[in-house]
Motif scaffolding. Structure first.
Motif, PDB file in Angstrom:
ATOM      1  N   GLY A 289       5.546  38.257  93.419  1.00 53.95           N
ATOM      2  CA  GLY A 289       4.767  37.274  92.651  1.00 53.95           C
ATOM      3  C   GLY A 289       3.331  37.716  92.388  1.00 53.95           C
ATOM      4  O   GLY A 289       2.960  38.860  92.628  1.00 53.95           O
ATOM      5  N   TYR A 290       2.516  36.795  91.890  1.00 55.73           N
ATOM      6  CA  TYR A 290       1.115  37.082  91.619  1.00 55.73           C
ATOM      7  C   TYR A 290       0.288  35.889  92.090  1.00 55.73           C
ATOM      8  O   TYR A 290       0.813  34.820  92.326  1.00 55.73           O
ATOM      9  N   SER A 291      -0.995  35.986  92.303  1.00 56.81           N
ATOM     10  CA  SER A 291      -1.903  37.057  91.874  1.00 56.81           C
ATOM     11  C   SER A 291      -2.176  38.059  92.991  1.00 56.81           C
ATOM     12  O   SER A 291      -2.630  39.171  92.724  1.00 56.81           O
ATOM     13  N   ASP A 292      -1.883  37.689  94.267  1.00 59.58           N
ATOM     14  CA  ASP A 292      -2.244  38.582  95.358  1.00 59.58           C
ATOM     15  C   ASP A 292      -1.062  39.384  95.882  1.00 59.58           C
ATOM     16  O   ASP A 292      -1.229  40.174  96.816  1.00 59.58           O
ATOM     17  N   GLY A 293       0.134  39.176  95.323  1.00 57.69           N
ATOM     18  CA  GLY A 293       1.322  39.887  95.801  1.00 57.69           C
ATOM     19  C   GLY A 293       1.599  39.620  97.273  1.00 57.69           C
ATOM     20  O   GLY A 293       2.019  40.515  98.011  1.00 57.69           O
ATOM     21  N   LEU A 294       1.359  38.381  97.713  1.00 56.31           N
ATOM     22  CA  LEU A 294       1.601  38.023  99.116  1.00 56.31           C
ATOM     23  C   LEU A 294       3.094  38.169  99.431  1.00 56.31           C
ATOM     24  O   LEU A 294       3.934  38.078  98.533  1.00 56.31           O
ATOM     25  N   LYS A 295       3.383  38.349 100.722  1.00 52.87           N
ATOM     26  CA  LYS A 295       4.758  38.608 101.140  1.00 52.87           C
ATOM     27  C   LYS A 295       5.098  37.782 102.380  1.00 52.87           C
ATOM     28  O   LYS A 295       4.247  37.609 103.262  1.00 52.87           O
ATOM     29  N   GLY A 296       6.362  37.273 102.464  1.00 53.62           N
ATOM     30  CA  GLY A 296       6.859  36.602 103.670  1.00 53.62           C
ATOM     31  C   GLY A 296       5.898  35.571 104.218  1.00 53.62           C
ATOM     32  O   GLY A 296       5.473  34.647 103.517  1.00 53.62           O
ATOM     33  N   SER A 297       5.527  35.772 105.519  1.00 49.87           N
ATOM     34  CA  SER A 297       4.714  34.758 106.195  1.00 49.87           C
ATOM     35  C   SER A 297       3.292  34.652 105.619  1.00 49.87           C
ATOM     36  O   SER A 297       2.555  33.719 105.955  1.00 49.87           O
ATOM     37  N   GLU A 298       2.914  35.603 104.765  1.00 51.92           N
ATOM     38  CA  GLU A 298       1.588  35.469 104.113  1.00 51.92           C
ATOM     39  C   GLU A 298       1.581  34.296 103.125  1.00 51.92           C
ATOM     40  O   GLU A 298       0.526  33.792 102.757  1.00 51.92           O
ATOM     41  N   VAL A 299       2.776  33.904 102.662  1.00 54.11           N
ATOM     42  CA  VAL A 299       2.859  32.779 101.719  1.00 54.11           C
ATOM     43  C   VAL A 299       2.962  31.492 102.541  1.00 54.11           C
ATOM     44  O   VAL A 299       3.925  31.295 103.289  1.00 54.11           O
ATOM     45  N   SER A 300       1.956  30.626 102.409  1.00 53.72           N
ATOM     46  CA  SER A 300       1.906  29.407 103.232  1.00 53.72           C
ATOM     47  C   SER A 300       3.012  28.425 102.825  1.00 53.72           C
ATOM     48  O   SER A 300       3.591  28.538 101.741  1.00 53.72           O
ATOM     49  N   ASP A 301       3.263  27.441 103.693  1.00 54.89           N
ATOM     50  CA  ASP A 301       4.249  26.398 103.367  1.00 54.89           C
ATOM     51  C   ASP A 301       3.856  25.661 102.085  1.00 54.89           C
ATOM     52  O   ASP A 301       4.707  25.322 101.264  1.00 54.89           O
ATOM     53  N   LEU A 302       2.544  25.402 101.941  1.00 51.00           N
ATOM     54  CA  LEU A 302       2.082  24.688 100.744  1.00 51.00           C
ATOM     55  C   LEU A 302       2.374  25.477  99.484  1.00 51.00           C
ATOM     56  O   LEU A 302       2.836  24.932  98.477  1.00 51.00           O
ATOM     57  N   ALA A 303       2.093  26.788  99.537  1.00 51.80           N
ATOM     58  CA  ALA A 303       2.344  27.641  98.363  1.00 51.80           C
ATOM     59  C   ALA A 303       3.846  27.711  98.090  1.00 51.80           C
ATOM     60  O   ALA A 303       4.267  27.749  96.927  1.00 51.80           O
ATOM     61  N   ARG A 304       4.672  27.704  99.130  1.00 55.44           N
ATOM     62  CA  ARG A 304       6.136  27.721  98.949  1.00 55.44           C
ATOM     63  C   ARG A 304       6.595  26.434  98.263  1.00 55.44           C
ATOM     64  O   ARG A 304       7.428  26.453  97.362  1.00 55.44           O
ATOM     65  N   MET A 305       6.042  25.305  98.727  1.00 59.86           N
ATOM     66  CA  MET A 305       6.418  24.014  98.120  1.00 59.86           C
ATOM     67  C   MET A 305       5.938  23.951  96.669  1.00 59.86           C
ATOM     68  O   MET A 305       6.662  23.487  95.781  1.00 59.86           O
ATOM     69  N   ALA A 306       4.715  24.442  96.439  1.00 63.06           N
ATOM     70  CA  ALA A 306       4.167  24.410  95.075  1.00 63.06           C
ATOM     71  C   ALA A 306       4.995  25.293  94.150  1.00 63.06           C
ATOM     72  O   ALA A 306       5.254  24.932  92.993  1.00 63.06           O
ATOM     73  N   ALA A 307       5.449  26.434  94.645  1.00 67.60           N
ATOM     74  CA  ALA A 307       6.270  27.335  93.823  1.00 67.60           C
ATOM     75  C   ALA A 307       7.558  26.636  93.403  1.00 67.60           C
ATOM     76  O   ALA A 307       7.997  26.751  92.252  1.00 67.60           O
ATOM     77  N   ILE A 308       8.144  25.875  94.335  1.00 64.98           N
ATOM     78  CA  ILE A 308       9.403  25.168  94.041  1.00 64.98           C
ATOM     79  C   ILE A 308       9.160  24.059  93.003  1.00 64.98           C
ATOM     80  O   ILE A 308       9.877  23.952  92.006  1.00 64.98           O
ATOM     81  N   ALA A 309       8.124  23.233  93.237  1.00 65.05           N
ATOM     82  CA  ALA A 309       7.836  22.128  92.306  1.00 65.05           C
ATOM     83  C   ALA A 309       7.469  22.670  90.924  1.00 65.05           C
ATOM     84  O   ALA A 309       7.869  22.119  89.891  1.00 65.05           O
ATOM     85  N   ASP A 310       6.725  23.775  90.901  1.00 65.38           N
ATOM     86  CA  ASP A 310       6.292  24.364  89.633  1.00 65.38           C
ATOM     87  C   ASP A 310       7.483  24.945  88.875  1.00 65.38           C
ATOM     88  O   ASP A 310       7.641  24.722  87.668  1.00 65.38           O
ATOM     89  N   MET A 311       8.333  25.697  89.579  1.00 62.54           N
ATOM     90  CA  MET A 311       9.467  26.317  88.906  1.00 62.54           C
ATOM     91  C   MET A 311      10.427  25.249  88.390  1.00 62.54           C
ATOM     92  O   MET A 311      10.893  25.312  87.254  1.00 62.54           O
ATOM     93  N   PHE A 312      10.688  24.233  89.223  1.00 65.22           N
ATOM     94  CA  PHE A 312      11.593  23.162  88.806  1.00 65.22           C
ATOM     95  C   PHE A 312      11.044  22.441  87.567  1.00 65.22           C
ATOM     96  O   PHE A 312      11.773  22.208  86.599  1.00 65.22           O
ATOM     97  N   SER A 313       9.738  22.119  87.602  1.00 63.63           N
ATOM     98  CA  SER A 313       9.119  21.431  86.451  1.00 63.63           C
ATOM     99  C   SER A 313       9.263  22.264  85.188  1.00 63.63           C
ATOM    100  O   SER A 313       9.523  21.729  84.106  1.00 63.63           O
ATOM    101  N   GLY A 314       9.081  23.556  85.307  1.00 68.19           N
ATOM    102  CA  GLY A 314       9.206  24.456  84.152  1.00 68.19           C
ATOM    103  C   GLY A 314      10.636  24.479  83.620  1.00 68.19           C
ATOM    104  O   GLY A 314      10.855  24.402  82.410  1.00 68.19           O
ATOM    105  N   LEU A 315      11.610  24.533  84.524  1.00 69.07           N
ATOM    106  CA  LEU A 315      13.008  24.640  84.089  1.00 69.07           C
ATOM    107  C   LEU A 315      13.502  23.358  83.408  1.00 69.07           C
ATOM    108  O   LEU A 315      14.209  23.414  82.405  1.00 69.07           O
TER     109      LEU A 315
END
Ligand SMILES: [Fe+2]
Ligand SMILES: [Fe+2]
Length: 365
Positions: A289-315
Protein backbone atom coordinates in the motif's frame (compact mmCIF):
# COMPACT_ATOMS: atom_id res chain seq x y z
CA UNK A 1 -22.03 5.73 -18.73
CA UNK A 2 -22.45 4.32 -15.22
CA UNK A 3 -23.64 6.76 -12.63
CA UNK A 4 -23.69 9.79 -14.91
CA UNK A 5 -27.04 11.40 -15.17
CA UNK A 6 -28.41 13.66 -17.83
CA UNK A 7 -28.33 17.43 -17.79
CA UNK A 8 -30.25 19.03 -20.64
CA UNK A 9 -29.00 22.32 -22.07
CA UNK A 10 -31.56 24.38 -23.99
CA UNK A 11 -30.05 26.83 -26.47
CA UNK A 12 -31.18 29.10 -29.27
CA UNK A 13 -29.35 30.32 -32.37
CA UNK A 14 -27.96 33.46 -30.74
CA UNK A 15 -24.30 33.81 -29.92
CA UNK A 16 -23.59 33.02 -26.26
CA UNK A 17 -20.52 32.05 -24.25
CA UNK A 18 -20.78 28.24 -24.09
CA UNK A 19 -17.64 27.40 -22.11
CA UNK A 20 -19.84 26.09 -19.27
CA UNK A 21 -20.79 23.07 -21.43
CA UNK A 22 -17.41 21.39 -20.84
CA UNK A 23 -17.81 21.95 -17.09
CA UNK A 24 -21.22 20.28 -17.12
CA UNK A 25 -19.76 17.39 -19.15
CA UNK A 26 -17.15 16.83 -16.45
CA UNK A 27 -19.94 15.75 -14.07
CA UNK A 28 -22.90 14.72 -16.21
CA UNK A 29 -24.08 13.43 -19.56
CA UNK A 30 -25.14 16.43 -21.61
CA UNK A 31 -28.06 16.56 -24.02
CA UNK A 32 -28.20 19.70 -26.16
CA UNK A 33 -31.63 20.74 -27.41
CA UNK A 34 -33.24 23.76 -29.02
CA UNK A 35 -36.34 25.42 -27.58
CA UNK A 36 -38.30 23.70 -30.35
CA UNK A 37 -36.98 20.17 -29.71
CA UNK A 38 -37.07 20.52 -25.89
CA UNK A 39 -39.76 18.10 -24.63
CA UNK A 40 -41.46 16.58 -21.57
CA UNK A 41 -39.10 13.59 -21.70
CA UNK A 42 -36.15 15.96 -21.08
CA UNK A 43 -37.72 17.05 -17.79
CA UNK A 44 -38.34 13.44 -16.80
CA UNK A 45 -34.83 12.24 -17.62
CA UNK A 46 -32.80 15.24 -16.44
CA UNK A 47 -31.21 16.00 -13.13
CA UNK A 48 -31.12 19.64 -14.16
CA UNK A 49 -32.20 21.81 -17.12
CA UNK A 50 -29.92 24.70 -18.09
CA UNK A 51 -31.46 27.34 -20.35
CA UNK A 52 -29.33 29.80 -22.30
CA UNK A 53 -31.51 31.73 -24.72
CA UNK A 54 -32.25 35.32 -25.63
CA UNK A 55 -35.04 36.14 -23.20
CA UNK A 56 -35.96 39.31 -25.07
CA UNK A 57 -36.78 37.45 -28.29
CA UNK A 58 -40.54 36.71 -28.53
CA UNK A 59 -39.81 33.94 -31.07
CA UNK A 60 -37.97 32.11 -28.28
CA UNK A 61 -39.97 33.26 -25.32
CA UNK A 62 -43.43 32.03 -26.33
CA UNK A 63 -42.55 28.42 -27.13
CA UNK A 64 -40.29 28.32 -24.05
CA UNK A 65 -43.19 29.48 -21.87
CA UNK A 66 -45.30 26.58 -23.19
CA UNK A 67 -42.56 24.06 -22.44
CA UNK A 68 -42.01 25.46 -18.94
CA UNK A 69 -45.74 25.05 -18.21
CA UNK A 70 -45.66 21.29 -18.78
CA UNK A 71 -46.61 19.29 -15.65
CA UNK A 72 -43.39 17.25 -15.96
CA UNK A 73 -41.40 20.41 -15.20
CA UNK A 74 -42.44 20.41 -11.54
CA UNK A 75 -39.74 18.11 -10.13
CA UNK A 76 -36.76 19.22 -12.20
CA UNK A 77 -34.67 22.26 -11.26
CA UNK A 78 -34.17 24.81 -14.04
CA UNK A 79 -31.17 27.16 -14.17
CA UNK A 80 -31.24 30.20 -16.47
CA UNK A 81 -27.99 31.71 -17.73
CA UNK A 82 -28.48 35.43 -18.28
CA UNK A 83 -26.27 37.29 -20.76
CA UNK A 84 -26.92 40.79 -19.47
CA UNK A 85 -28.14 40.00 -15.95
CA UNK A 86 -30.41 43.06 -16.16
CA UNK A 87 -33.80 43.54 -14.53
CA UNK A 88 -35.70 42.58 -17.67
CA UNK A 89 -33.92 39.22 -17.97
CA UNK A 90 -34.32 38.47 -14.26
CA UNK A 91 -38.07 39.23 -14.34
CA UNK A 92 -38.47 37.08 -17.46
CA UNK A 93 -36.56 34.14 -15.89
CA UNK A 94 -38.77 34.37 -12.79
CA UNK A 95 -41.98 34.51 -14.84
CA UNK A 96 -40.86 31.41 -16.72
CA UNK A 97 -40.38 29.61 -13.39
CA UNK A 98 -36.60 29.56 -12.97
CA UNK A 99 -35.42 27.61 -9.93
CA UNK A 100 -32.34 29.84 -10.04
CA UNK A 101 -30.49 32.13 -12.45
CA UNK A 102 -26.92 33.31 -12.85
CA UNK A 103 -25.20 36.00 -14.91
CA UNK A 104 -23.03 34.20 -17.45
CA UNK A 105 -20.09 34.17 -18.11
CA UNK A 106 -19.04 33.76 -14.49
CA UNK A 107 -16.04 32.04 -12.78
CA UNK A 108 -16.04 28.23 -13.19
CA UNK A 109 -16.09 27.74 -9.40
CA UNK A 110 -19.35 29.76 -9.11
CA UNK A 111 -20.92 27.79 -11.91
CA UNK A 112 -19.93 24.42 -10.39
CA UNK A 113 -21.25 25.50 -7.00
CA UNK A 114 -24.65 26.63 -8.27
CA UNK A 115 -24.98 23.52 -10.46
CA UNK A 116 -24.11 21.29 -7.46
CA UNK A 117 -26.65 23.05 -5.24
CA UNK A 118 -29.39 22.57 -7.81
CA UNK A 119 -28.74 18.91 -8.63
CA UNK A 120 -28.64 18.07 -4.94
CA UNK A 121 -31.66 20.18 -4.05
CA UNK A 122 -34.20 17.35 -4.40
CA UNK A 123 -31.95 14.81 -2.67
CA UNK A 124 -31.47 17.15 0.29
CA UNK A 125 -35.20 17.90 0.38
CA UNK A 126 -35.91 14.17 0.72
CA UNK A 127 -33.92 14.20 4.00
CA UNK A 128 -37.03 15.74 5.59
CA UNK A 129 -38.49 12.23 5.57
CA UNK A 130 -35.73 10.99 7.89
CA UNK A 131 -35.81 11.40 11.66
CA UNK A 132 -34.88 14.88 12.96
CA UNK A 133 -31.51 13.69 14.28
CA UNK A 134 -30.66 11.95 10.99
CA UNK A 135 -31.69 15.04 9.02
CA UNK A 136 -29.53 17.37 11.09
CA UNK A 137 -26.60 14.89 11.03
CA UNK A 138 -26.68 14.92 7.21
CA UNK A 139 -27.16 18.69 6.93
CA UNK A 140 -24.43 19.59 9.41
CA UNK A 141 -22.14 16.95 7.87
CA UNK A 142 -22.61 18.54 4.44
CA UNK A 143 -21.57 21.98 5.70
CA UNK A 144 -18.61 20.58 7.64
CA UNK A 145 -17.29 18.51 4.71
CA UNK A 146 -17.70 21.45 2.32
CA UNK A 147 -16.02 23.90 4.69
CA UNK A 148 -13.13 21.69 5.76
CA UNK A 149 -12.26 20.64 2.19
CA UNK A 150 -12.52 24.20 0.92
CA UNK A 151 -10.44 25.58 3.81
CA UNK A 152 -7.81 22.84 3.47
CA UNK A 153 -7.54 23.59 -0.27
CA UNK A 154 -6.79 27.24 0.59
CA UNK A 155 -4.33 26.31 3.34
CA UNK A 156 -6.70 27.72 5.99
CA UNK A 157 -7.26 26.27 9.44
CA UNK A 158 -9.54 23.25 9.90
CA UNK A 159 -10.89 22.83 13.40
CA UNK A 160 -11.05 19.37 14.97
CA UNK A 161 -13.84 20.30 17.41
CA UNK A 162 -16.19 21.40 14.58
CA UNK A 163 -15.80 18.04 12.86
CA UNK A 164 -16.17 16.27 16.22
CA UNK A 165 -19.50 18.02 16.90
CA UNK A 166 -20.78 17.04 13.48
CA UNK A 167 -19.68 13.43 14.02
CA UNK A 168 -21.40 13.36 17.42
CA UNK A 169 -24.68 13.93 15.55
CA UNK A 170 -23.85 11.05 13.20
CA UNK A 171 -23.02 8.76 16.14
CA UNK A 172 -26.26 9.76 17.89
CA UNK A 173 -28.36 9.31 14.73
CA UNK A 174 -26.79 5.90 14.07
CA UNK A 175 -27.20 4.70 17.68
CA UNK A 176 -30.80 5.90 17.75
CA UNK A 177 -32.13 5.03 14.29
CA UNK A 178 -29.57 2.67 12.75
CA UNK A 179 -27.30 3.07 9.75
CA UNK A 180 -29.49 1.88 6.87
CA UNK A 181 -31.85 4.84 6.32
CA UNK A 182 -29.31 7.64 6.48
CA UNK A 183 -26.74 5.67 4.51
CA UNK A 184 -29.29 5.06 1.73
CA UNK A 185 -30.03 8.80 1.71
CA UNK A 186 -26.32 9.65 1.48
CA UNK A 187 -25.83 7.30 -1.45
CA UNK A 188 -28.26 9.40 -3.54
CA UNK A 189 -26.19 12.57 -3.12
CA UNK A 190 -24.32 13.80 -6.20
CA UNK A 191 -21.35 15.36 -4.43
CA UNK A 192 -18.80 12.52 -4.44
CA UNK A 193 -16.51 14.00 -1.77
CA UNK A 194 -19.42 14.41 0.62
CA UNK A 195 -20.93 11.03 -0.22
CA UNK A 196 -17.66 9.12 0.19
CA UNK A 197 -16.58 10.98 3.36
CA UNK A 198 -19.96 10.32 4.98
CA UNK A 199 -20.03 6.69 3.87
CA UNK A 200 -16.59 5.95 5.35
CA UNK A 201 -17.57 7.90 8.49
CA UNK A 202 -20.82 5.92 8.83
CA UNK A 203 -19.26 2.52 8.19
CA UNK A 204 -16.43 3.21 10.65
CA UNK A 205 -18.94 4.43 13.25
CA UNK A 206 -21.03 1.28 12.89
CA UNK A 207 -17.85 -0.85 12.84
CA UNK A 208 -16.78 0.71 16.16
CA UNK A 209 -20.24 0.09 17.62
CA UNK A 210 -20.10 -3.53 16.47
CA UNK A 211 -16.72 -3.99 18.14
CA UNK A 212 -18.01 -2.27 21.29
CA UNK A 213 -15.31 0.43 21.41
CA UNK A 214 -15.59 3.18 24.04
CA UNK A 215 -17.19 6.54 23.26
CA UNK A 216 -13.99 8.51 22.70
CA UNK A 217 -12.72 5.84 20.27
CA UNK A 218 -16.05 5.93 18.45
CA UNK A 219 -15.67 9.70 18.03
CA UNK A 220 -12.17 9.24 16.72
CA UNK A 221 -13.26 6.60 14.19
CA UNK A 222 -16.12 8.82 12.99
CA UNK A 223 -13.95 11.94 12.69
CA UNK A 224 -11.08 10.01 11.10
CA UNK A 225 -13.57 8.50 8.63
CA UNK A 226 -15.05 11.86 7.67
CA UNK A 227 -11.64 13.45 7.17
CA UNK A 228 -9.65 10.47 5.80
CA UNK A 229 -9.51 11.89 2.27
CA UNK A 230 -9.05 15.58 3.23
CA UNK A 231 -5.76 15.41 1.26
CA UNK A 232 -7.86 15.16 -1.92
CA UNK A 233 -8.57 18.87 -1.43
CA UNK A 234 -5.05 19.34 -2.87
CA UNK A 235 -5.49 16.89 -5.79
CA UNK A 236 -5.92 18.67 -9.17
CA UNK A 237 -9.60 18.64 -10.20
CA UNK A 238 -8.90 17.20 -13.64
CA UNK A 239 -7.55 14.10 -11.89
CA UNK A 240 -10.06 14.02 -9.02
CA UNK A 241 -13.10 14.40 -11.30
CA UNK A 242 -11.78 12.48 -14.30
CA UNK A 243 -14.78 10.55 -15.65
CA UNK A 244 -12.63 7.49 -16.42
CA UNK A 245 -9.93 5.36 -14.83
CA UNK A 246 -6.67 7.19 -14.15
CA UNK A 247 -3.53 6.53 -16.22
CA UNK A 248 -0.34 5.52 -14.30
CA UNK A 249 1.05 9.08 -14.11
CA UNK A 250 -2.26 10.47 -12.86
CA UNK A 251 -2.52 7.59 -10.39
CA UNK A 252 0.84 8.57 -8.84
CA UNK A 253 -0.50 12.10 -8.25
CA UNK A 254 -3.75 10.70 -6.85
CA UNK A 255 -1.82 8.55 -4.36
CA UNK A 256 -0.31 11.68 -2.78
CA UNK A 257 -3.68 12.37 -1.15
CA UNK A 258 -3.08 9.92 1.74
CA UNK A 259 0.20 11.59 2.72
CA UNK A 260 -1.45 14.99 2.29
CA UNK A 261 -4.41 13.94 4.48
CA UNK A 262 -2.04 13.09 7.33
CA UNK A 263 -0.01 16.27 6.85
CA UNK A 264 -3.06 18.55 6.78
CA UNK A 265 -4.40 17.11 10.06
CA UNK A 266 -0.94 17.19 11.66
CA UNK A 267 -0.43 20.83 10.63
CA UNK A 268 -3.74 21.69 12.32
CA UNK A 269 -2.73 19.96 15.56
CA UNK A 270 -5.25 17.08 15.36
CA UNK A 271 -5.03 13.92 17.51
CA UNK A 272 -2.49 11.26 16.49
CA UNK A 273 -5.13 8.55 15.96
CA UNK A 274 -7.02 10.64 13.43
CA UNK A 275 -3.78 11.44 11.62
CA UNK A 276 -3.05 7.69 11.55
CA UNK A 277 -6.44 6.92 9.93
CA UNK A 278 -5.99 9.72 7.37
CA UNK A 279 -2.38 8.97 6.47
CA UNK A 280 -2.59 5.17 6.45
CA UNK A 281 -6.01 4.16 5.09
CA UNK A 282 -4.35 2.89 1.89
CA UNK A 283 -1.64 0.84 3.62
CA UNK A 284 -1.81 -2.93 3.05
CA UNK A 285 -0.53 -5.68 5.38
CA UNK A 286 1.85 -7.08 2.74
CA UNK A 287 3.51 -3.68 2.31
CA UNK A 288 1.98 -3.06 -1.13
CA UNK A 289 0.00 0.00 0.00
CA UNK A 290 0.87 3.69 0.26
CA UNK A 291 2.06 6.25 1.37
CA UNK A 292 4.62 4.75 3.77
CA UNK A 293 4.57 1.13 2.54
CA UNK A 294 3.89 -0.07 6.10
CA UNK A 295 3.87 -3.82 6.65
CA UNK A 296 2.14 -6.27 9.07
CA UNK A 297 2.14 -5.02 12.65
CA UNK A 298 3.26 -1.56 11.47
CA UNK A 299 -0.32 -1.07 10.24
CA UNK A 300 -2.42 -0.10 13.27
CA UNK A 301 -5.87 -1.54 14.02
CA UNK A 302 -7.38 1.85 13.16
CA UNK A 303 -5.67 1.94 9.77
CA UNK A 304 -6.83 -1.66 9.13
CA UNK A 305 -10.43 -0.72 9.96
CA UNK A 306 -10.21 2.43 7.85
CA UNK A 307 -8.85 0.44 4.89
CA UNK A 308 -11.84 -1.92 5.12
CA UNK A 309 -14.45 0.87 5.42
CA UNK A 310 -12.78 2.84 2.61
CA UNK A 311 -12.49 -0.10 0.22
CA UNK A 312 -16.07 -1.22 0.89
CA UNK A 313 -17.40 2.33 0.36
CA UNK A 314 -15.53 2.53 -2.94
CA UNK A 315 -16.81 -0.84 -4.18
CA UNK A 316 -20.49 -0.31 -3.34
CA UNK A 317 -20.55 3.26 -4.68
CA UNK A 318 -21.26 3.93 -8.35
CA UNK A 319 -18.83 6.11 -10.27
CA UNK A 320 -18.89 7.37 -13.84
CA UNK A 321 -16.53 4.54 -14.88
CA UNK A 322 -18.06 1.65 -12.92
CA UNK A 323 -21.39 0.43 -11.54
CA UNK A 324 -22.11 -0.03 -7.82
CA UNK A 325 -21.21 -3.50 -6.55
CA UNK A 326 -23.72 -5.32 -4.30
CA UNK A 327 -22.58 -5.46 -0.65
CA UNK A 328 -22.29 -9.28 -0.63
CA UNK A 329 -20.03 -9.23 -3.68
CA UNK A 330 -17.91 -6.42 -2.22
CA UNK A 331 -17.31 -8.47 0.94
CA UNK A 332 -16.37 -11.45 -1.24
CA UNK A 333 -13.81 -9.32 -3.11
CA UNK A 334 -12.39 -8.09 0.19
CA UNK A 335 -12.17 -11.60 1.67
CA UNK A 336 -10.09 -12.53 -1.36
CA UNK A 337 -7.63 -9.70 -0.56
CA UNK A 338 -5.90 -11.99 1.95
CA UNK A 339 -2.44 -10.73 2.81
CA UNK A 340 -3.57 -7.17 2.15
CA UNK A 341 -6.57 -6.69 4.45
CA UNK A 342 -7.03 -7.99 7.99
CA UNK A 343 -9.34 -10.91 7.17
CA UNK A 344 -10.76 -11.49 10.71
CA UNK A 345 -11.70 -7.79 10.73
CA UNK A 346 -13.30 -8.10 7.25
CA UNK A 347 -15.32 -11.03 8.58
CA UNK A 348 -16.46 -8.91 11.53
CA UNK A 349 -17.26 -6.03 9.15
CA UNK A 350 -19.73 -8.25 7.27
CA UNK A 351 -22.41 -7.42 9.87
CA UNK A 352 -21.94 -3.70 9.07
CA UNK A 353 -21.82 -4.29 5.32
CA UNK A 354 -24.98 -6.36 5.36
CA UNK A 355 -26.68 -3.96 7.82
CA UNK A 356 -27.16 -6.64 10.47
CA UNK A 357 -28.33 -4.08 13.01
CA UNK A 358 -28.94 -6.57 15.83
CA UNK A 359 -25.21 -7.34 15.76
CA UNK A 360 -24.00 -3.76 15.19
CA UNK A 361 -25.94 -2.37 18.12
CA UNK A 362 -25.46 -5.28 20.50
CA UNK A 363 -23.15 -3.12 22.65
CA UNK A 364 -25.38 -0.02 22.60
CA UNK A 365 -27.68 0.69 25.49
FE1 LIG B 1 -8.13 7.66 0.12
FE1 LIG C 1 -11.37 7.22 0.59
Amino acid sequence: MFGKQQVTIVRDNNIHDTSFVKLVKRFHDVKMVTVKSFCAEDFRRSLLIIIQVNLTDPEVLHPLKDKMSMPEREHTPVLFLLDEFNRREIVQANILGATDYIGYPCPDSNFIEIMGDLVNHLVEKSWEKLSKIQESALKVGLKVVENTFSNAAKGLEIIQDEVKESCDLIIKATAQDGLTDWMNAIRQHHNYTYRHSMMVCGYLTAFGMLLGVKKTDLQMLAVGGMMHDIGKSLTPLEILDKPARLDPAEWEIMKDHAKNSGEILAKNGWDEDMIDIAAHHHERLDGSGYSDGLKGSEVSDLARMAAIADMFSGLVDKRSYKPAMPAEKAIQVMLEAEGQLDIPLVKAFQAVALSDESKIFAHQK
